[in-house]
Each structure stands twice: as structure tokens, then as C-alpha cells.
Design a protein around this motif. Structure first.
Motif: not given
Length: 519
Positions: A27, A31, A34, A348, A351, A354-355, A384, A387-388, A391, A434
């Protein structure tokens, strides 16, 4: 235990698993990918924006033609008559909704030197043949252009065959040859800018550019836009690059006449991809590839570009890495194959994790527990959030580069309809990020194990990196090309017959499309 309890148990087990050191590393790596993409696009935006500022400074100093040249004195007759002859070779296949505008932008160049255009088709039955003839009839007294029938390829891809036949038919005094795809929309000063750079630095082996995709609104078109964007940073160097795009390549004509560095034999003898083959030759012989900052071209995607056609396009792109001309080239392609697959799934996977983290939090709230009462998701929420933020930074950088390239294209083509960012759907851009990165490794592995591809109704088989077998059948492939939605078959170039209702439905669908450019 109820089904819902079983799902909750699985969900919480996954949430715990995604907080292990390895999962946390994946994870964090997502990041970092990104942020690296965001940094690359920021650097590319800086190079493109520097060119915009140069043009604006030129206008303030009285050079109203700064979109054509840096120094207005270059437009004087004494300088224009010294410009070298350039031959533009355009291999064609099929006819679609954007072709006429693209061809017009090419033949109406404001290059002041001798210039000829060679439109090369496979046969007179190609739908492009009569369409080009009608277009050239409009410009018969203004441009030096003709249509060349190349015939069928037997040892290489049809595109490469068309290119080589075009080179054989170019003017004996041409100093440079410019290869263009029929989906390239040139700016009035593009040919002049490319030629100027070639004249300044004779060491340049190839000059190239890159397209700015204009999505049509479908998820497939946004996936193609997203697929091209990471590569755009390699073309926005303002000078030397290791990347090469076959849609725009200017080279020395004598390199083909004399087969220097094996450019002709390398392409002709089993060549599948023109740009990958030439890039490999450039690397093998330490030749220079450059990409000037003005070489960015509007690339409108088909209004009916489906997800299936995007998948076909992705298959062709990943198949390119299966072709090679030498052992070193094979090693480089394997490295690209491995790194791209690793990074794509590395991008990918976070994500998906994170879901799961978010779903676990929602279930905990739904069961009436507070976050302090469980350690399942505390670390997951932190990941999460990171990552947000990364992103958002990535999308902001992508938006900024696209904004600057749109502005640059508008300045380089002041007479053309203005492009706009207003129609870009950034939710679909994120989804495409994604989806495309998840599908790329699947496409790459399929290409690796199949060793064959259907390209515009022609199936090519590879052996030892070169084309070993070519199969042709109108029934074995698609009726349209992937990006431009061009009709591949037709009787003497006539559009296929459709019913009145089908025609009306298509007209209504096009009318409802966002108008970011006129077609």
C-alpha cells in the motif's frame, strides 16, 4: 452462522491481513507510485509551459507568428528559399470520422520549403483511397500530393510496408522524411519546427512527438487517455529522449536510401512495430532521438469507442514487447514487460485493499462498535487516508499537464476550434487509472503466450521476435479500427450502407456528445 456473519468474518480477516508488513509495504508502494507519476507530470508540465511562456513573450515583442517560429526573421523570403525539401509519408488504413480534419491539417502546413505528401494505401479497395483522392482534388493546385498503392506486405507489418513503399517513391532531392499516422492532427508550424531542429543539429537521428488524447466520453476512451499519459512525460523533455512514437517521426531521407544502421532491412525483414524497431536501432548505434516541446498533437478518439475496442488496442500495445531485433533488444523488452506488469498491479492492488478497509469500517459502525473498541481498521484507515491524498495529488498533476497541453495546442493552432478541459470527466479518469493498470498485466501475459495478434483484420505471427506468418481475411478481424473508429473495408472507399433509423440514431448520439472540438 448466517451468510452475513460469514461475509463479516471474511471481511475482517482480509482487513487484518491487509495490515501485515507485506500488505502495508504494497500500500505504501502504491502511494509512492502515485507521487512519482505526479512528479513526472509536473516536470512535463514545466517543459510545455515554458514553451507557452516563450510564445507569449514573442507576441509581446511583436512576433505575432511565434506559433510558427521563435524569430520572425526566419519568415523572410531569403530564409524560406533555403529550407530543405521534406517528404511526408502517411500510411493509411480505413476511413473514419476524424480523418478528413487530420489530413487537412497535414496538407495545409505553413512550411515554406519544398514539401510533398505521399498517402500510401494497401489497395484501391481501401476505404481511404477514394476519400483521399477527393480531398486532394480540392487542393490540386496548392499542394504536391499523391496517393501510392503499396500492395500487400509479405515480410513485415502492413504499416511498415506502406512506409517503405512511400520512401521508395519520395522525391530524389528530399532531405528529410516525416512519417505521420492518419490520426495525427498537425499544427501549422509543426513541419517547420521539426525541420529547424534537424537543421540545427545534424546528429539527430529521429525527431518525434506525442498525442494529447481527447476522450469521447466512454470508459474505453478514458482508459486509452490514461494509458498514454504516463508515457507523455518521456516525450516532454524538450530535447533528448529514449522514447519514440510512430505517429510522428522525422528522419534523414538518406538513412533510408543508404540503409544506414539497417533502418530499411530492420523494418522490412520481419518488422512488426516501426517505432520500437527504430528505437532499438537508435539505442544499438548510439543515435540521438529528440522531442521538441511543440510536438504535441490533438488526438480525438472515436465517439463510439467501446470498452472492447480499448481492450483490442491494449492487446496490440502489449504485443509490441514480444517483437525484437537483437538479444539486447529482447532483454530490454523483457525488462519493460516485467517492470510494467509489476508496477501496474502494484498501483491497482492498494485500491482493492483500501476498499476492504473502508468496508470493514462501515460494518463496524453498522454493528454499533466504535473504532476505539477494535484494532482491526485503525491502521487501515491511516493507509486509506494516505492513498487518498496521494491519488488526489496524482490526479491534480495529470489535470495540470492536460490543461497546459490543451493551452499549448490552442496556441499552436490559432485557426482551429478551441480545445477545452471542460468535458473531461475526472471520476472516469480515476476509474480508468485502476481498470487500465489492472488489465495491463493480463493483456501482456496473453500476448506473451499467444505470439500472434489481429491488427486491422490481419493476423501476424511472431517467431524469434520477427513476423514469420501473415494471415488475411475480412472475416477474421474487426470491421473498425480501435481508436479512430475507421471503417476497414468497403467497396472503393464508399461508406457502408446503413438504415435510415441507424443513421438517425447515430446522428442523435453524436449531437448529444460534448462539443470539445468540431468534426
Amino acid at each position: 452462522m448466517s451468510a452475513l456473519d460469514s461475509i463479516d468474518s471474511l471481511l475482517f480477516s482480509l482487513a487484518r491481513a491487509f495490515c501485515t508488513p507485506l500488505a502495508v509495504f504494497i500500500q505504501i508502494q502504491g502511494c509512492m507510485i502515485c507521487l512519482i507519476l505526479a512528479l513526472g507530470w509536473a516536470c512535463a508540465a514545466y517543459v510545455r509551459n515554458r514553451e507557452i511562456k516563450r510564445m507569449k513573450d514573442g507576441m509581446r515583442c511583436g512576433n505575432s507568428f511565434s506559433f510558427l517560429c521563435h524569430d520572425i526573421s526566419e519568415l523572410e523570403h531569403s530564409n524560406q528559399i533555403k529550407l530543405p525539401r521534406v517528404t511526408v509519408v502517411m500510411p493509411l488504413k480505413g476511413f473514419g470520422e476524424h480523418n478528413l480534419l487530420n489530413w487537412r491539417s497535414q496538407v495545409t502546413s505553413l512550411y515554406g520549403g519544398p514539401l510533398e505528401f505521399l498517402f500510401v494505401v494497401e489497395s484501391k479497395e481501401d476505404p481511404a483511397y477514394h476519400s483521399v483522392l477527393r480531398l486532394l482534388q480540392e487542393f490540386k493546385d496548392d499542394v504536391d500530393a499523391k496517393v501510392v498503392v503499396a500492395g500487400l506486405s509479405t515480410t513485415c507489418s502492413q504499416k511498415i510496408h506502406n512506409q517503405l513503399v512511400g520512401v521508395e517513391n519520395m522525391h530524389k532531392d528530399s532531405k528529410y522524411v516525416l512519417f505521420l499516422d492518419d490520426d495525427v492532427r498537425l499544427h501549422p508550424g509543426t513541419i517547420g519546427a521539426l525541420t529547424t531542429e534537424m537543421e540545427k543539429n545534424p546528429e539527430i537521428f529521429i525527431q518525434t512527438g506525442y498525442p494529447l488524447d481527447l476522450p469521447s466520453g466512454s470508459l474505453g476512451s478514458y482508459c486509452i487517455y490514461e494509458y498514454h499519459m504516463p508515457c507523455s512525460m518521456g516525450f516532454a523533455t524538450g530535447g533528448k529522449t529514449f522514447f519514440l512514437w510512430g505517429g510522428c517521426m522525422m528522419m534523414h531521407a538518406d538513412d533510408f536510401r543508404l540503409d544506414r544502421y539497417g533502418v530499411v532491412s530492420g523494418l522490412r525483414d520481419g518488422g512488426y512495430s516501426d517505432d520500437m524497431t527504430l528505437a532499438a536501432l537508435a539505442g544499438a548505434h548510439n543515435r540521438l532521438i529528440t522531442s521538441p516541446p511543440v510536438a504535441v498533437f490533438p488526438h480525438p478518439l472515436a465517439s463510439d469507442l467501446s470498452f472492447g475496442r480499448y481492450w483490442n488496442y491494449l492487446r496490440k500495445q502489449t504485443f509490441v514487447l514480444e517483437s525484437y531485433i537483437s538479444k539486447v533488444n529482447w532483454i530490454m523488452n523483457r525488462a519493460l514487460f516485467s517492470s510494467h506488469c509489476y508496477l501496474s498491479w502494484g498501483f491497482a492492488a492498494p485500491y482493492f485493499m483500501a476498499l476492504i478497509h473502508v468496508a470493514a469500517v462501515l460494518r463496524i459502525y453498522g454493528k454499533g462498535y466504535s473504532l476505539e473498541e477494535t484494532n482491526i481498521t485503525s491502521g487501515g484507515l491511516l493507509l486509506v487516508s494516505c492513498l487518498a491524498i496521494c491519488t488526489f495529488t496524482e490526479l491534480l498533476s495529470m489535470w495540470n499537464l492536460t490543461r497546459i497541453e490543451v493551452q499549448l495546442c490552442n496556441m499552436l493552432s490559432p485557426e482551429a476550434p478551441k480545445l477545452s478541459l471542460a468535458t473531461y470527466n475526472w471520476v472516469l479518469v480515476f476509474i480508468a487509472l485502476v481498470v487500465d493498470n489492472f488489465l495491463y498485466p493480463l493483456s501482456a501475459f496473453r500476448s506473451h503466450f499467444s505470439q500472434s495478434i489481429n491488427w486491422s483484420g490481419i493476423r501476424y505471427h511472431l517467431k524469434n521476435g520477427k513476423i514469420s506468418k501473415i494471415e488475411r481475411s475480412k472475416d477474421m478481424g474487426p470491421k473498425f479500427t480501435d481508436l479512430g473508429g475507421k471503417h476497414l473495408y468497403g467497396k472503393k472507399g464508399a461508406p457502408p450502407k446503413v438504415s435510415f433509423l441507424s443513421s438517425l440514431a447515430r446522428s442523435l448520439a453524436q449531437w448529444r456528445q460534448p462539443k470539445k472540438f468540431d468534426v
